[in-house]
Structures are given as C-alpha cells and as structure tokens.
Design a protein around this motif. Structure first.
Motif, PDB file in Angstrom:
ATOM      1  N   ASN A 302       0.821  -1.218   0.000  1.00 26.91           N
ATOM      2  CA  ASN A 302       0.000   0.000   0.000  1.00 26.91           C
ATOM      3  C   ASN A 302       0.848   1.259   0.000  1.00 26.91           C
ATOM      4  O   ASN A 302       0.336   2.345  -0.220  1.00 26.91           O
ATOM      5  CB  ASN A 302      -0.929   0.007   1.224  1.00 26.91           C
ATOM      6  CG  ASN A 302      -2.057  -1.001   1.082  1.00 26.91           C
ATOM      7  OD1 ASN A 302      -2.625  -1.163   0.012  1.00 26.91           O
ATOM      8  ND2 ASN A 302      -2.383  -1.689   2.170  1.00 26.91           N
ATOM      9  N   GLY A 303       2.130   1.098   0.298  1.00 28.67           N
ATOM     10  CA  GLY A 303       3.036   2.238   0.309  1.00 28.67           C
ATOM     11  C   GLY A 303       4.042   2.143  -0.820  1.00 28.67           C
ATOM     12  O   GLY A 303       3.716   1.690  -1.934  1.00 28.67           O
ATOM     13  N   PRO A 304       5.281   2.537  -0.551  1.00 29.95           N
ATOM     14  CA  PRO A 304       6.325   2.429  -1.590  1.00 29.95           C
ATOM     15  C   PRO A 304       6.498   0.978  -2.041  1.00 29.95           C
ATOM     16  O   PRO A 304       6.632   0.076  -1.214  1.00 29.95           O
ATOM     17  CB  PRO A 304       7.577   2.944  -0.863  1.00 29.95           C
ATOM     18  CG  PRO A 304       7.062   3.829   0.215  1.00 29.95           C
ATOM     19  CD  PRO A 304       5.774   3.208   0.655  1.00 29.95           C
ATOM     20  N   ARG A 305       6.512   0.753  -3.341  1.00 25.99           N
ATOM     21  CA  ARG A 305       6.579  -0.615  -3.878  1.00 25.99           C
ATOM     22  C   ARG A 305       7.952  -0.971  -4.438  1.00 25.99           C
ATOM     23  O   ARG A 305       8.207  -2.119  -4.772  1.00 25.99           O
ATOM     24  CB  ARG A 305       5.512  -0.778  -4.968  1.00 25.99           C
ATOM     25  CG  ARG A 305       4.085  -0.579  -4.457  1.00 25.99           C
ATOM     26  CD  ARG A 305       3.100  -0.549  -5.611  1.00 25.99           C
ATOM     27  NE  ARG A 305       3.350   0.588  -6.487  1.00 25.99           N
ATOM     28  CZ  ARG A 305       2.921   0.674  -7.752  1.00 25.99           C
ATOM     29  NH1 ARG A 305       2.229  -0.316  -8.274  1.00 25.99           N
ATOM     30  NH2 ARG A 305       3.195   1.734  -8.479  1.00 25.99           N
ATOM     31  N   HIS A 306       8.810   0.023  -4.523  1.00 25.01           N
ATOM     32  CA  HIS A 306      10.133  -0.225  -5.095  1.00 25.01           C
ATOM     33  C   HIS A 306      10.936  -1.262  -4.301  1.00 25.01           C
ATOM     34  O   HIS A 306      11.613  -2.102  -4.899  1.00 25.01           O
ATOM     35  CB  HIS A 306      10.905   1.091  -5.205  1.00 25.01           C
ATOM     36  CG  HIS A 306      12.179   0.972  -5.965  1.00 25.01           C
ATOM     37  ND1 HIS A 306      13.411   0.860  -5.345  1.00 25.01           N
ATOM     38  CD2 HIS A 306      12.429   0.906  -7.307  1.00 25.01           C
ATOM     39  CE1 HIS A 306      14.348   0.745  -6.262  1.00 25.01           C
ATOM     40  NE2 HIS A 306      13.789   0.777  -7.456  1.00 25.01           N
TER      41      HIS A 306
END
Length: 455
Positions: A302-306
């Motif tokens: 749900n947040g940074p996916r990197h």
C-alpha cells in the motif's frame, strides 16, 4: 479611605496647636503690657480674627469628614453582623459535623475491625493455602519437566531413527519412482493443473478457495493476468533441487550442489546474498510466495513498492508461484503484487497456484498416511518436482531444533528463527513421509554438510 481620615485628623491637630499658640500669645500680652499703654485699637482685633476664618473652614471640613466616618461606621456594623451571621452558620455546620463524626468514625472503626478480623483469618488460613499452592506448583513443575524430558527423548529417538535410516547407502529405485510418480500424476495432474492458466480457468468459470468455501468468478480482467499455457506441459526435466529453508543449511556448503541442478525450486522468497550463497546457492527457476509475506515484509504494497521489486531482482526471470486463492483475504494483495511487477517491468514471471490442485494433493497425501489440514509449501513443491523431474533432491528439510549428527542447536530457518504455525503444518509427520520416500529410493534427502566439487 482610611488614609484620608488620618490626614484630616492630623490637619485638625495642627490647627488646634496653632490656635492654642495664638491664644497663649494674646493672654501673655494682656497680662504683661505696661499699664500706661493704651489698649489696642479694635481695628487690630478685627484683623487678628482673619486667620480664624481659615481655621473655621478647616474645622468644618474635619467635622464633615468625621460625620462621613461616623456614617460609614454606622453602616459597617450591619456588614459585620451579616458576616458574623454567616460565620455563625458555618460554625454551626462544623459543630454539627463534629457531633456526627464520632459516629462515623465509630462506624469506620467497626468496618476496619471487621476487615482486620478477616485479614487475620486469612493470615491464619494462608500458610495452609500457600503450602497447598506450593505443592501444586511443585507438582506442575515436575509434570512440565517430565513432559519436556519425554518430548526431548522422543525427538532424540526420532532423530536417531532418521539418522539410522539415512546412514544406509542411498540408491535410486527406478521402479519405485515410476510407480509413485504415475500414482501422483493420475490423482493430481500437477503438470496441467498446478498452475492456473487461461486453459483451465476460462472467463466465467469459478475459482473455489481451498482454505474456505468462498468462490471467485473469473472476469475478463482477471483472465488477462493468467498465464496462457502451463509452463510444464509435456516437459520432463532431469534433475530438480527443492530447497527448503531449514536451519540445517547453515554452514552446509551445499550451494554448489544446489546450483548444479537443472531446475531449482525455492520457498517463500528466501534471502540468497550476504554470505548465504555458499550454503544455499543462487540459482532459481521457481520461487514461491505466500501472500502473508507481502503483508508483513512490504506493508501489503500500500506504500512504496520499489523495495518489493528490488527484492525480486535476486531471482532473475524465474517463475513466482503465488498462493493467491487459499484465502479470500490474500487475493487483493496478490493482485497488487502482480500489478507492481508489471508496472516496474520486472523480469520475474508471476503465476497463480491452483487451489483445485492443492485439494487433490491433500487427498493424495492423506492416503499416504498424513494427517493435517494444510500442506506445507515444501511438500507442495516436492510433489510438483516428483511429477516434473526424473531425479529429485531435497535440501534444508529438517524440522527439528537439533542437528542430526552432533545434536547442536539449530534455528528454524537458515536466516531467522521464526516458528511455523503448528495448527497449519505437521512438519515432523511430513518429514517422516519424505524419509520413507528417501528410503524407497524415490527421492533423495540431503542432511548435513555437502561435499565440495559438485554432486
């Protein structure tokens, strides 16, 4: 106000002193002048009376001030009387409370005495109760110690039997292997059904979750994510290495042997760098992912996916087998994982594990004597490898906390000591089945250190 009154009184005193001094002078003059001197003319007397006019004015002001002071003094007694009445009323209440307090104190003392009596009674009983409690605690501790000793003894016995069976020279039994593989394929059809494809799940069909009775209808959007054809159809590989994550791999030096296999299967996105390469290898052709990993490692995406995409880099263009349809709560995060992989153009190839295959596989292993509600990822991937490969080698499959050779302590995984959920998996029972297949020459378990220089 009080200061003004003092000033006025002080002025009045000064005036009276001046007036007295003047009168004294006049009297002295009248009695001490020479007889032949003529009396002073009236004119002078009238002029002497002029200062008295100012004195009179001062006296009038003082009198007026005194009148005002008297008036205020007459008013104050009323205020004082009201204040006194209030004070008397408060004193009356205080006196009433003082009269009541002895009774309340008496009642409080009675309750305190009653409580003290109970405490004394409890204190008299406590030694016996404490003694009984201590006896029970000792008895429970004794039972706990006995259970721990029994459990440790059973583990030692299982380990001893496993080592005894494992110590026998292993040789592949081709007949046993072919028979087992044929039975497994006819019941489970892993090469066609293990992975969801557009062939086995067309638009409009339903997916039934294997962990519940819920269903999900295949929409065109979902259908577009599925792999077009099964990646293992009409394919047989020579050697497969299925790598578990057991702590037995620590300092095993098995990395070279693992990487020498034609097809390497790994479980639940394990770490491969930071010194693990020597013991677990780096080659990966298929790696599984339980969606719970997406939740607790990557914040459900749900947040940074990197960071998630970067973690997949170590697996290259391998297949990522996701358990998306075990429970409905896992589906959304699994789809986010696939969208993330596509958005970042990662080379890894995500596929879905078919819940219908898991149901048939559970029935198969129950027929072999296994009693559990859900199969572990290790047993699922081993089952797939037995249909796919002629030679199956297992590494990192050891469910005990002691090493099989010298019984030194092991962590649950080679990278951490997080425990598996016992209500889901029966690891020792699964291991016993795998050891049986090892003894029958169907697959080969590798326990302990691996020789360097390949197989």
């Amino acid at each position: 106000m009080r200061g003004q009154l003092l000033k006025l009184r002080f002025s009045l005193i000064i005036t009276f002193l001046c007036f007295g001094s003047l009168l004294t002078s006049l009297i002295w003059y009248n009695y001490n002048v020479e007889p032949h001197r003529l009396p002073a003319p009236k004119k002078n007397l009238s002029s002497l009376s002029e200062p008295c006019k100012s004195c009179t004015e001062v006296m009038d002001k003082v009198a007026q001030s005194n009148t005002e002071i008297s008036k205020k003094q007459e008013d104050k007694p009323e205020e004082n009387r009201e204040g006194n009445n209030k004070a008397a009323e408060q004193n009356s209440k205080i006196s009433k409370n003082q009269e009541d307090n002895p009774q309340k104190v008496k009642e409080g003392n009675s309750k305190a005495a009653e409580q003290n009596s109970k405490i004394s009674k409890n204190q008299e009983d406590n030694p016996q109760k404490v003694k009984e409690g201590n006896n029970k605690a000792v008895e429970q501790n004794s039972e706990t110690s006995k259970k721990q000793e029994d459990s440790l003894q059973k583990v030692k016995e299982v380990i001893h039997k496993a080592v005894e069976r494992y110590s026998q020279t292993w040789k592949k039994q081709e007949d046993n292997y072919q028979k087992f593989r044929s039975n497994l394929s006819s019941k489970c059809h892993g090469l066609e059904e293990a992975i969801i494809t557009q062939n086995n799940k067309p638009v409009g069909s339903e997916i039934v979750y294997d962990g519940s009775k819920k269903t999900l209808k295949v929409t065109p959007e979902l259908f577009s994510i599925f792999m077009k054809e099964h990646p293992f159809s009409n394919k047989t590989l020579d050697t497969c290495a299925v790598v578990g994550n057991g702590g037995i791999l620590i300092n095993s030096s098995c990395g070279e042997m693992i990487d020498s296999a034609q097809f390497v299967i790994r479980c639940n996105l394990p770490p491969l760098a930071n010194g693990y390469e020597k013991h677990v290898g780096i080659k990966t052709d298929l790696v599984t992912a339980n969606p719970s990993i997406f939740n607790y490692r990557f914040g459900a995406l749900n947040g940074p996916r990197h960071p998630f995409v970067e973690s997949l880099r170590r697996y290259g263009n391998s297949l990522l087998l996701i358990h998306a349809f075990s429970f409905s709560a896992y589906t959304a995060v699994s789809l986010r994982a696939i969208y993330t992989i596509n958005d970042f153009e990662s080379p890894i190839r995500p596929v879905f594990l078919n819940p219908e295959y898991l149901k048939s596989l559970l029935l198969f292993w129950r027929a072999q004597g296994l009693r559990e509600n859900r199969l572990s990822t290790g047993l699922i991937t081993t089952s797939l490898a037995l249909e796919l490969c002629n030679n199956v080698h297992l590494y990192g499959f050891w469910p005990f906390s002691n090493h099989p050779h010298d019984l030194h302590n092991l962590t649950n995984h080679y990278y951490d000591d997080m425990q598996a959920k016992k209500q889901f998996h029966a690891m020792p029972a699964e291991f016993d089945l795998l050891m049986r297949l090892h003894s029958q020459g169907i697959l080969r378990l590798h326990l302990g250190d691996c020789p360097t220089g390949g197989k």
